[in-house]
Scaffold this motif. Structure first.
Motif, mmCIF file in Angstrom:
data_model
loop_
_atom_site.group_PDB
_atom_site.id
_atom_site.type_symbol
_atom_site.label_atom_id
_atom_site.label_comp_id
_atom_site.label_asym_id
_atom_site.label_seq_id
_atom_site.Cartn_x
_atom_site.Cartn_y
_atom_site.Cartn_z
ATOM 1 N N HIS A 134 -8.754 -12.641 18.327
ATOM 2 C CA HIS A 134 -8.159 -13.300 19.490
ATOM 3 C C HIS A 134 -7.897 -12.288 20.609
ATOM 4 O O HIS A 134 -8.187 -12.537 21.787
ATOM 5 N N ALA A 135 -7.380 -11.115 20.224
ATOM 6 C CA ALA A 135 -7.043 -10.080 21.208
ATOM 7 C C ALA A 135 -8.284 -9.603 21.958
ATOM 8 O O ALA A 135 -8.238 -9.344 23.168
ATOM 9 N N ILE A 136 -9.402 -9.454 21.250
ATOM 10 C CA ILE A 136 -10.640 -9.039 21.915
ATOM 11 C C ILE A 136 -11.111 -10.129 22.869
ATOM 12 O O ILE A 136 -11.494 -9.853 24.021
ATOM 13 N N LEU A 137 -11.069 -11.382 22.432
ATOM 14 C CA LEU A 137 -11.525 -12.481 23.271
ATOM 15 C C LEU A 137 -10.683 -12.604 24.543
ATOM 16 O O LEU A 137 -11.207 -12.917 25.616
ATOM 17 N N VAL A 138 -9.385 -12.339 24.427
ATOM 18 C CA VAL A 138 -8.514 -12.387 25.605
ATOM 19 C C VAL A 138 -8.935 -11.336 26.632
ATOM 20 O O VAL A 138 -8.966 -11.598 27.834
ATOM 21 N N THR A 139 -9.292 -10.115 26.160
ATOM 22 C CA THR A 139 -9.715 -9.072 27.108
ATOM 23 C C THR A 139 -11.068 -9.387 27.730
ATOM 24 O O THR A 139 -11.440 -8.787 28.742
ATOM 25 N N LEU A 140 -11.788 -10.328 27.142
ATOM 26 C CA LEU A 140 -13.055 -10.779 27.725
ATOM 27 C C LEU A 140 -12.839 -11.943 28.693
ATOM 28 O O LEU A 140 -13.800 -12.506 29.223
ATOM 29 N N GLY A 141 -11.574 -12.298 28.906
ATOM 30 C CA GLY A 141 -11.237 -13.335 29.870
ATOM 31 C C GLY A 141 -11.115 -14.728 29.290
ATOM 32 O O GLY A 141 -11.011 -15.701 30.035
ATOM 33 N N ALA A 179 -18.974 -6.095 21.183
ATOM 34 C CA ALA A 179 -20.272 -6.581 21.655
ATOM 35 C C ALA A 179 -20.655 -7.888 20.954
ATOM 36 O O ALA A 179 -21.161 -8.827 21.587
ATOM 37 N N GLU A 180 -20.418 -7.966 19.651
ATOM 38 C CA GLU A 180 -20.777 -9.181 18.915
ATOM 39 C C GLU A 180 -19.933 -10.369 19.352
ATOM 40 O O GLU A 180 -20.459 -11.472 19.564
ATOM 41 N N LEU A 181 -18.622 -10.161 19.496
ATOM 42 C CA LEU A 181 -17.767 -11.263 19.923
ATOM 43 C C LEU A 181 -18.104 -11.696 21.343
ATOM 44 O O LEU A 181 -18.055 -12.886 21.669
ATOM 45 N N ALA A 182 -18.447 -10.727 22.198
ATOM 46 C CA ALA A 182 -18.839 -11.059 23.561
ATOM 47 C C ALA A 182 -20.104 -11.921 23.560
ATOM 48 O O ALA A 182 -20.219 -12.896 24.319
ATOM 49 N N ALA A 183 -21.050 -11.590 22.682
ATOM 50 C CA ALA A 183 -22.283 -12.369 22.583
ATOM 51 C C ALA A 183 -21.998 -13.774 22.063
ATOM 52 O O ALA A 183 -22.544 -14.767 22.574
ATOM 53 N N ARG A 184 -21.149 -13.868 21.049
ATOM 54 C CA ARG A 184 -20.810 -15.179 20.496
ATOM 55 C C ARG A 184 -20.127 -16.056 21.536
ATOM 56 O O ARG A 184 -20.294 -17.282 21.536
ATOM 57 N N ALA A 185 -19.343 -15.424 22.396
ATOM 58 C CA ALA A 185 -18.575 -16.170 23.391
ATOM 59 C C ALA A 185 -19.338 -16.395 24.686
ATOM 60 O O ALA A 185 -18.823 -17.051 25.602
ATOM 61 N N GLY A 186 -20.552 -15.829 24.792
ATOM 62 C CA GLY A 186 -21.295 -15.931 26.045
ATOM 63 C C GLY A 186 -20.657 -15.128 27.160
ATOM 64 O O GLY A 186 -20.755 -15.488 28.331
ATOM 65 N N ARG A 187 -20.006 -14.029 26.797
ATOM 66 C CA ARG A 187 -19.327 -13.166 27.779
ATOM 67 C C ARG A 187 -19.904 -11.747 27.703
ATOM 68 O O ARG A 187 -19.168 -10.768 27.670
ATOM 69 N N GLU A 188 -21.240 -11.657 27.678
ATOM 70 C CA GLU A 188 -21.875 -10.343 27.514
ATOM 71 C C GLU A 188 -21.515 -9.382 28.636
ATOM 72 O O GLU A 188 -21.271 -8.193 28.389
ATOM 73 N N GLU A 189 -21.467 -9.867 29.874
ATOM 74 C CA GLU A 189 -21.151 -8.980 30.995
ATOM 75 C C GLU A 189 -19.745 -8.420 30.872
ATOM 76 O O GLU A 189 -19.508 -7.222 31.069
ATOM 77 N N GLU A 190 -18.785 -9.287 30.525
ATOM 78 C CA GLU A 190 -17.406 -8.825 30.344
ATOM 79 C C GLU A 190 -17.322 -7.847 29.180
ATOM 80 O O GLU A 190 -16.556 -6.865 29.223
ATOM 81 N N GLY A 191 -18.110 -8.101 28.140
ATOM 82 C CA GLY A 191 -18.131 -7.189 27.006
ATOM 83 C C GLY A 191 -18.658 -5.819 27.389
ATOM 84 O O GLY A 191 -18.111 -4.794 26.975
ATOM 85 N N ARG A 192 -19.722 -5.798 28.195
ATOM 86 C CA ARG A 192 -20.276 -4.509 28.636
ATOM 87 C C ARG A 192 -19.265 -3.739 29.491
ATOM 88 O O ARG A 192 -19.160 -2.506 29.380
ATOM 89 N N GLU A 193 -18.506 -4.450 30.322
ATOM 90 C CA GLU A 193 -17.504 -3.781 31.165
ATOM 91 C C GLU A 193 -16.407 -3.157 30.300
ATOM 92 O O GLU A 193 -15.994 -2.011 30.523
ATOM 93 N N LEU A 194 -15.922 -3.901 29.309
ATOM 94 C CA LEU A 194 -14.880 -3.380 28.431
ATOM 95 C C LEU A 194 -15.397 -2.197 27.620
ATOM 96 O O LEU A 194 -14.720 -1.164 27.513
ATOM 97 N N ILE A 195 -16.570 -2.340 27.053
ATOM 98 C CA ILE A 195 -17.142 -1.254 26.254
ATOM 99 C C ILE A 195 -17.346 -0.011 27.102
ATOM 100 O O ILE A 195 -17.075 1.114 26.656
ATOM 101 N N SER A 196 -17.795 -0.186 28.338
ATOM 102 C CA SER A 196 -17.996 0.958 29.232
ATOM 103 C C SER A 196 -16.681 1.684 29.490
ATOM 104 O O SER A 196 -16.621 2.923 29.490
ATOM 105 N N PHE A 197 -15.613 0.924 29.712
ATOM 106 C CA PHE A 197 -14.286 1.515 29.938
ATOM 107 C C PHE A 197 -13.862 2.334 28.726
ATOM 108 O O PHE A 197 -13.402 3.476 28.852
ATOM 109 N N LEU A 198 -14.020 1.762 27.530
ATOM 110 C CA LEU A 198 -13.615 2.449 26.311
ATOM 111 C C LEU A 198 -14.507 3.655 26.028
ATOM 112 O O LEU A 198 -14.023 4.734 25.666
ATOM 113 N N ARG A 199 -15.795 3.484 26.195
ATOM 114 C CA ARG A 199 -16.739 4.560 25.888
ATOM 115 C C ARG A 199 -16.554 5.761 26.812
ATOM 116 O O ARG A 199 -16.596 6.910 26.347
#
Length: 587
Positions: free
Chosen positions: A345-352, A390-410
């Protein structure tokens, strides 16, 4: 039509639901919305429920559904109760016979309903309890105890043990949870006890509300001073204010007071405390030794044979103490399962994703697909954590938001790893939860972050494992002799109390001598992508000659970009998916 299940007594119109939203009036009959449907069905040890005086170390099949008839501030099962519709898609149907067969195949002693309240699935639980008893299995549940007299009378013949979760003792406290008064709960405790059901009670201890716990215990003592009481140190989840969390030390003092009129009082949610043990009242020998085993749970780590003290005193347990301890895999079992769901749930919230319907579409799939089993193995290394996002972002159809979060963390992770490679020394670092003698497991994410930040995590020298760690001795900690000691931001203890404990118990590490004991800020090291803030905190602390992250700026930037929260001041809590309370600009 009036709902017959609990004392709230909702009048439900045709086609409508009551306040718990789990029942509907259909053609003049109150029926469940999700009959015969379960969210979890997996084996646990009974102490995970928790239960301390009934068949210690025995294996039971835990079942849970969704929903609750109460709405308590700071509920640890909020994802299953407040957001019940969001995870209802994960429910799977099973007949009572199928559940009983599962328990038998798993070689379980019985079945226990916990995590959410059986009052939300009363008819399902009643049918299951009847079938389980007919098959010779033991049956129990964890409940707020707000059943009507009629509902409880129908259920009682099939119950062997019950944990009644007390919200306090006053009508005012129960009204805060949506109930009418406290009296029905204590009436039902007396009824169950007099009917021969093994009863234990758990009482939430909230800072500033000591009288609620003390008066509740007095009312229990009036029924029987032998009923075990589990003091649940309140941890602020949801919208609960951080100031409501008592320290472990304060909780131990309250436990001492309760023991003046109840014989068996134990302290939970307090890693490292000795107040989980059953001690002989005659000679002071520890007869049953327990340790923290996840939120709201414990594990019997040692027991004298038969629960009998050498002096002859017999611990008051019902049923035999099982010779072997079943170990739940990963986060499967007890309230650790709710933490796993909340981490997703926490990851999905950060994906908007903040709408229950959209959350439900994703959470329903991952719970149904046994995603949680593999999730435990993916949250202990940075790369696998990013892969999880990345997987949760793909499942949720939020790939762009996932890439932004991963970039911040990486980007920040790479800076820390590169900087730590320049360190001339790698200080010895110890990571604990709660009190000093509860060490996090060697393979935990926090331990790995210490190493990535340029420290040598001494926890990796420990061979024993627990969930999320194990009790160690003073001698073991002194032998590790850390130069830095960190206290988890999840279940914590103030550094001042921590140092006091060290002085009182003879912990003499270099860190204690130099005062290098640090609290990781709440929510910064476990449970959500905010771990990146804790990683930067570790790097700044262990190697200040290399790192100087502006943590206030980093926090503001993270919250703005991934929570839509703006402002300079944050009231942080320990919730994974809801990081602050009442922040300006909170969407």
């Amino acid at each position: 039509m009036k709902c017959p299940v609990c004392e709230i007594g909702c009048d439900i119109a045709e086609g409508r639901s009551g306040r718990c939203r789990m029942y509907v009036n259909r053609n003049g009959t109150i029926v469940e919305r999700f009959p015969g449907s379960y969210l979890t069905m997996l084996p646990i040890t009974i102490e995970t429920m928790p239960m301390v005086h009934f068949a210690p170390k025995s294996k039971f099949l835990q079942v849970s559904t969704v929903g609750c008839n109460f709405a308590c501030p700071g509920c640890i099962s909020e994802t299953l109760t407040v957001h019940a519709d969001a995870v209802a898609g994960a429910l799977t149907t099973a007949s009572p016979e199928e559940v009983v067969r599962r328990a038998q195949v798993e070689d379980c002693t019985g079945i226990v309903f916990c995590l959410n309240d059986p009052a939300a699935s009363y008819f399902t639980f009643l049918a299951l309890a009847r079938e389980a008893k007919a098959a010779g299995l033991r049956v129990g549940c964890s409940t707020n105890g707000y059943f009507t007299e009629h509902a409880l009378a129908a259920l009682t013949p099939f119950l062997d043990f019950v944990n009644i979760g007390l919200k306090g003792s006053s009508d005012e406290r129960y009204r805060e949870c949506g109930a009418k008064s406290a009296d029905p709960v204590f009436r039902n405790i007396r009824t169950l006890h007099e009917k021969g059901v093994h009863v234990e009670v758990s009482a939430m201890y909230i800072h500033g509300a000591e009288d609620e716990v003390l008066n509740a215990a007095r009312r229990v003592a009036g029924i029987s001073p032998d009923i075990p009481l589990q003091v649940m140190r309140f941890v602020p989840f949801g919208e609960a204010a951080p100031g409501l969390e008592p320290t472990i030390r304060e909780s131990e003092h309250v436990t001492d007071r309760l023991r003046t009129f109840l014989r068996y009082v134990y302290l939970f949610n307090s890693p490292g405390t000795g107040y989980l043990n059953t001690v002989c009242p005659v000679c002071g020998t520890t007869v049953l030794e327990r340790e923290f085993y996840g939120p709201m749970g414990c594990r019997t780590s040692a027991a004298l044979e038969g629960g009998r003290c050498p002096c002859g005193w017999q611990a008051p347990v019902r049923g035999e103490i099982c010779a072997e301890q079943y170990t739940e895999y990963g986060m499967l079992g007890g309230y650790r399962t709710t933490r796993a769901i909340e981490m997703a749930h926490a990851i999905l919230v950060t994906l908007g994703i903040r709408d229950d319907k959209e959350l439900g579409a994703v959470l329903g799939d991952i719970v149904r697909e046994d995603f949680i089993r593999g999730m435990h193995d993916r949250i202990h290394q940075v790369d696998s954590w990013l892969g999880l996002i990345a997987e949760l972002a793909a499942r949720a159809g939020r790939e762009e938001e996932g890439r932004e979060l991963i970039s911040f963390l990486r980007e920040r992770t790479d800076r820390i790893v590169a900087g730590s490679a320049l360190a001339e020394t790698r200080p010895r670092v110890y990571y604990s939860m709660g009190y000093p003698l509860f060490a996090l497991n060697a393979e935990r994410f926090e331990s790995n972050l210490v190493e990535a930040a340029g420290g040598t995590c001494v926890n990796k020298r420990l061979k024993r494992k627990g969930k999320p760690g194990v009790n160690i001795t003073v001698d073991e900690l002194n032998e590790l002799n850390p130069e830095y000691m960190f206290i988890s931001g999840f279940l914590s203890s103030p550094a001042s109390d921590y140092l006091h404990y060290c002085t009182e118990h003879g912990v003499e590490s270099d860190a204690v001598g130099a005062g290098k004991v640090y609290n990781v800020p709440a929510g910064w090291d476990f449970g959500s992508p905010r771990w990146i803030l804790g990683f930067m905190f570790l790097a700044n602390t262990i190697h200040p000659e290399i790192f100087s992250f502006d943590l206030e700026h980093e926090q503001r930037e993270f919250y703005r970009r991934f929570y839509g929260i703006t402002g300079d001041k944050f009231v942080a809590n320990r919730d994974f998916s809801r990081p602050v309370i009442g922040a300006p600009g909170d969407e």
